[in-house]
Design a protein around this motif. Structure first.
Motif, PDB file in Angstrom:
ATOM      1  N   HIS A 188      20.391  -5.429  -8.878  1.00  0.00           N
ATOM      2  CA  HIS A 188      19.352  -4.394  -8.930  1.00  0.00           C
ATOM      3  C   HIS A 188      19.963  -3.008  -9.089  1.00  0.00           C
ATOM      4  N   ASN A 189      21.038  -2.933  -9.831  1.00  0.00           N
ATOM      5  CA  ASN A 189      21.831  -1.718  -9.972  1.00  0.00           C
ATOM      6  C   ASN A 189      21.007  -0.483 -10.346  1.00  0.00           C
ATOM      7  N   GLU A 190      20.201  -0.572 -11.393  1.00  0.00           N
ATOM      8  CA  GLU A 190      19.442   0.598 -11.862  1.00  0.00           C
ATOM      9  C   GLU A 190      18.409   1.050 -10.836  1.00  0.00           C
ATOM     10  N   GLU A 191      17.726   0.104 -10.227  1.00  0.00           N
ATOM     11  CA  GLU A 191      16.715   0.451  -9.222  1.00  0.00           C
ATOM     12  C   GLU A 191      17.364   1.137  -8.022  1.00  0.00           C
ATOM     13  N   ILE A 192      18.495   0.613  -7.579  1.00  0.00           N
ATOM     14  CA  ILE A 192      19.187   1.193  -6.436  1.00  0.00           C
ATOM     15  C   ILE A 192      19.691   2.591  -6.770  1.00  0.00           C
ATOM     16  N   GLU A 193      20.229   2.773  -7.973  1.00  0.00           N
ATOM     17  CA  GLU A 193      20.691   4.105  -8.386  1.00  0.00           C
ATOM     18  C   GLU A 193      19.535   5.097  -8.370  1.00  0.00           C
ATOM     19  N   GLU A 194      18.413   4.701  -8.921  1.00  0.00           N
ATOM     20  CA  GLU A 194      17.241   5.588  -8.974  1.00  0.00           C
ATOM     21  C   GLU A 194      16.750   5.954  -7.570  1.00  0.00           C
ATOM     22  N   LYS A 195      16.655   4.966  -6.699  1.00  0.00           N
ATOM     23  CA  LYS A 195      16.131   5.214  -5.347  1.00  0.00           C
ATOM     24  C   LYS A 195      17.099   6.054  -4.514  1.00  0.00           C
ATOM     25  N   LEU A 196      18.402   5.767  -4.620  1.00  0.00           N
ATOM     26  CA  LEU A 196      19.371   6.564  -3.865  1.00  0.00           C
ATOM     27  C   LEU A 196      19.403   8.000  -4.374  1.00  0.00           C
TER      28      LEU A 196
ATOM     29  N   THR B  55       0.804  -1.224   0.000  1.00  0.00           N
ATOM     30  CA  THR B  55       0.000   0.000   0.000  1.00  0.00           C
ATOM     31  C   THR B  55       0.832   1.267   0.000  1.00  0.00           C
ATOM     32  N   ASN B  56       2.009   1.258   0.614  1.00  0.00           N
ATOM     33  CA  ASN B  56       2.800   2.489   0.603  1.00  0.00           C
ATOM     34  C   ASN B  56       4.175   2.286  -0.030  1.00  0.00           C
ATOM     35  N   HIS B  57       4.271   1.346  -0.954  1.00  0.00           N
ATOM     36  CA  HIS B  57       5.535   1.042  -1.629  1.00  0.00           C
ATOM     37  C   HIS B  57       6.095   2.264  -2.340  1.00  0.00           C
ATOM     38  N   ASN B  58       5.248   3.145  -2.824  1.00  0.00           N
ATOM     39  CA  ASN B  58       5.724   4.331  -3.549  1.00  0.00           C
ATOM     40  C   ASN B  58       6.106   5.481  -2.618  1.00  0.00           C
ATOM     41  N   SER B  59       5.384   5.658  -1.508  1.00  0.00           N
ATOM     42  CA  SER B  59       5.713   6.763  -0.606  1.00  0.00           C
ATOM     43  C   SER B  59       6.921   6.437   0.271  1.00  0.00           C
ATOM     44  N   CYS B  60       7.154   5.168   0.543  1.00  0.00           N
ATOM     45  CA  CYS B  60       8.325   4.729   1.291  1.00  0.00           C
ATOM     46  C   CYS B  60       9.361   4.268   0.263  1.00  0.00           C
ATOM     47  N   ILE B  61      10.599   4.692   0.416  1.00  0.00           N
ATOM     48  CA  ILE B  61      11.627   4.294  -0.547  1.00  0.00           C
ATOM     49  C   ILE B  61      12.027   2.850  -0.240  1.00  0.00           C
ATOM     50  N   CYS B  62      11.592   1.927  -1.094  1.00  0.00           N
ATOM     51  CA  CYS B  62      11.817   0.505  -0.872  1.00  0.00           C
ATOM     52  C   CYS B  62      12.859  -0.031  -1.841  1.00  0.00           C
ATOM     53  N   LEU B  63      13.762  -0.846  -1.321  1.00  0.00           N
ATOM     54  CA  LEU B  63      14.870  -1.408  -2.100  1.00  0.00           C
ATOM     55  C   LEU B  63      15.052  -2.878  -1.774  1.00  0.00           C
ATOM     56  N   PRO B  64      15.694  -3.627  -2.673  1.00  0.00           N
ATOM     57  CA  PRO B  64      16.042  -5.014  -2.338  1.00  0.00           C
ATOM     58  C   PRO B  64      17.117  -5.018  -1.252  1.00  0.00           C
ATOM     59  N   ILE B  65      16.952  -5.861  -0.257  1.00  0.00           N
ATOM     60  CA  ILE B  65      17.866  -5.873   0.881  1.00  0.00           C
ATOM     61  C   ILE B  65      18.874  -7.010   0.723  1.00  0.00           C
ATOM     62  N   PRO B  66      20.172  -6.727   0.885  1.00  0.00           N
ATOM     63  CA  PRO B  66      21.205  -7.765   0.763  1.00  0.00           C
ATOM     64  C   PRO B  66      21.130  -8.785   1.899  1.00  0.00           C
ATOM     65  N   ASN B  67      21.491 -10.020   1.581  1.00  0.00           N
ATOM     66  CA  ASN B  67      21.573 -11.091   2.578  1.00  0.00           C
ATOM     67  C   ASN B  67      22.909 -11.062   3.302  1.00  0.00           C
ATOM     68  N   ASN B  68      22.895 -11.365   4.572  1.00  0.00           N
ATOM     69  CA  ASN B  68      24.107 -11.641   5.342  1.00  0.00           C
ATOM     70  C   ASN B  68      25.239 -10.643   5.127  1.00  0.00           C
ATOM     71  N   ALA B  69      24.931  -9.370   5.152  1.00  0.00           N
ATOM     72  CA  ALA B  69      25.946  -8.326   4.988  1.00  0.00           C
ATOM     73  C   ALA B  69      26.764  -8.538   3.716  1.00  0.00           C
ATOM     74  N   CYS B  70      26.081  -8.862   2.648  1.00  0.00           N
ATOM     75  CA  CYS B  70      26.707  -9.044   1.341  1.00  0.00           C
ATOM     76  C   CYS B  70      25.935  -8.194   0.343  1.00  0.00           C
ATOM     77  N   LEU B  71      26.636  -7.563  -0.573  1.00  0.00           N
ATOM     78  CA  LEU B  71      25.977  -6.623  -1.474  1.00  0.00           C
ATOM     79  C   LEU B  71      25.716  -7.204  -2.866  1.00  0.00           C
ATOM     80  N   THR B  72      25.376  -8.494  -2.925  1.00  0.00           N
ATOM     81  CA  THR B  72      25.071  -9.095  -4.218  1.00  0.00           C
ATOM     82  C   THR B  72      23.881  -8.409  -4.871  1.00  0.00           C
ATOM     83  N   CYS B  73      22.968  -7.887  -4.069  1.00  0.00           N
ATOM     84  CA  CYS B  73      21.787  -7.199  -4.613  1.00  0.00           C
ATOM     85  C   CYS B  73      22.186  -5.938  -5.369  1.00  0.00           C
ATOM     86  N   PHE B  74      23.289  -5.345  -4.982  1.00  0.00           N
ATOM     87  CA  PHE B  74      23.701  -4.093  -5.611  1.00  0.00           C
ATOM     88  C   PHE B  74      23.896  -4.281  -7.108  1.00  0.00           C
ATOM     89  N   GLU B  75      24.581  -5.349  -7.482  1.00  0.00           N
ATOM     90  CA  GLU B  75      24.822  -5.599  -8.907  1.00  0.00           C
ATOM     91  C   GLU B  75      23.543  -6.040  -9.607  1.00  0.00           C
TER      92      GLU B  75
END
Length: 131
Positions: free
Chosen positions: A66-74, A44-64
């Motif tokens: 979901h690169n474009e989405e993360i760039e846009e949200k940041l 319901t509030n996915h657009n008003s809250c800045i939501c991103l994919p969260i990395p597992n176990n302190a690893c940034l595999t999601c960064f690569e």
């Protein structure tokens, strides 16, 4: 001669730590965490809250992955968000920082809010810093 080789190796290690710039990225992440408000990521509030994919176990595999989405949200949180994105990209390219981005775990693609994302990024950077 041996002393020269040892000194050169030590200098390379010190320079590599500096090049990786983990401390600066942690500081930037802390600054952003201090400025953001916590919110709940749900359908319901996915657009008003800045939501991103969260990395597992302190690893940034999601960064690569979901690169474009993360760039846009940041980018939506201003110049510091863009600086953090560029800093993460630089870390991804440095060999000493590669463990942050080469994890065996798969990326947890479920959305989390920006605070959770930044906390995960900070944990991954701190893990690398203490190695």
């Amino acid at each position: 001669m041996l002393l020269y080789i040892l000194f050169s190796c030590l200098l390379l290690v010190v320079q590599a730590r500096t090049i990786c710039r983990v401390r600066e990225t942690i500081d930037l992440t802390n600054t952003l965490l201090g400025k953001l408000e916590d919110c709940e990521c749900n359908e319901t509030n996915h657009n008003s809250c800045i939501c991103l994919p969260i990395p597992n176990n302190a690893c940034l595999t999601c960064f690569e992955k979901h690169n474009e989405e993360i760039e846009e949200k940041l980018s939506t949180i201003g110049s510091e968000g863009r600086r953090l994105y560029r800093s993460l990209q630089q870390l991804q390219n440095w060999k000493l920082c590669a463990p942050l981005f080469t994890c065996t775990e798969t990326c947890d693609a479920s959305p989390g809010n920006m605070m959770t994302f930044l906390t995960s990024v900070r944990a991954a950077l701190q893990k690398l810093q203490h190695q």
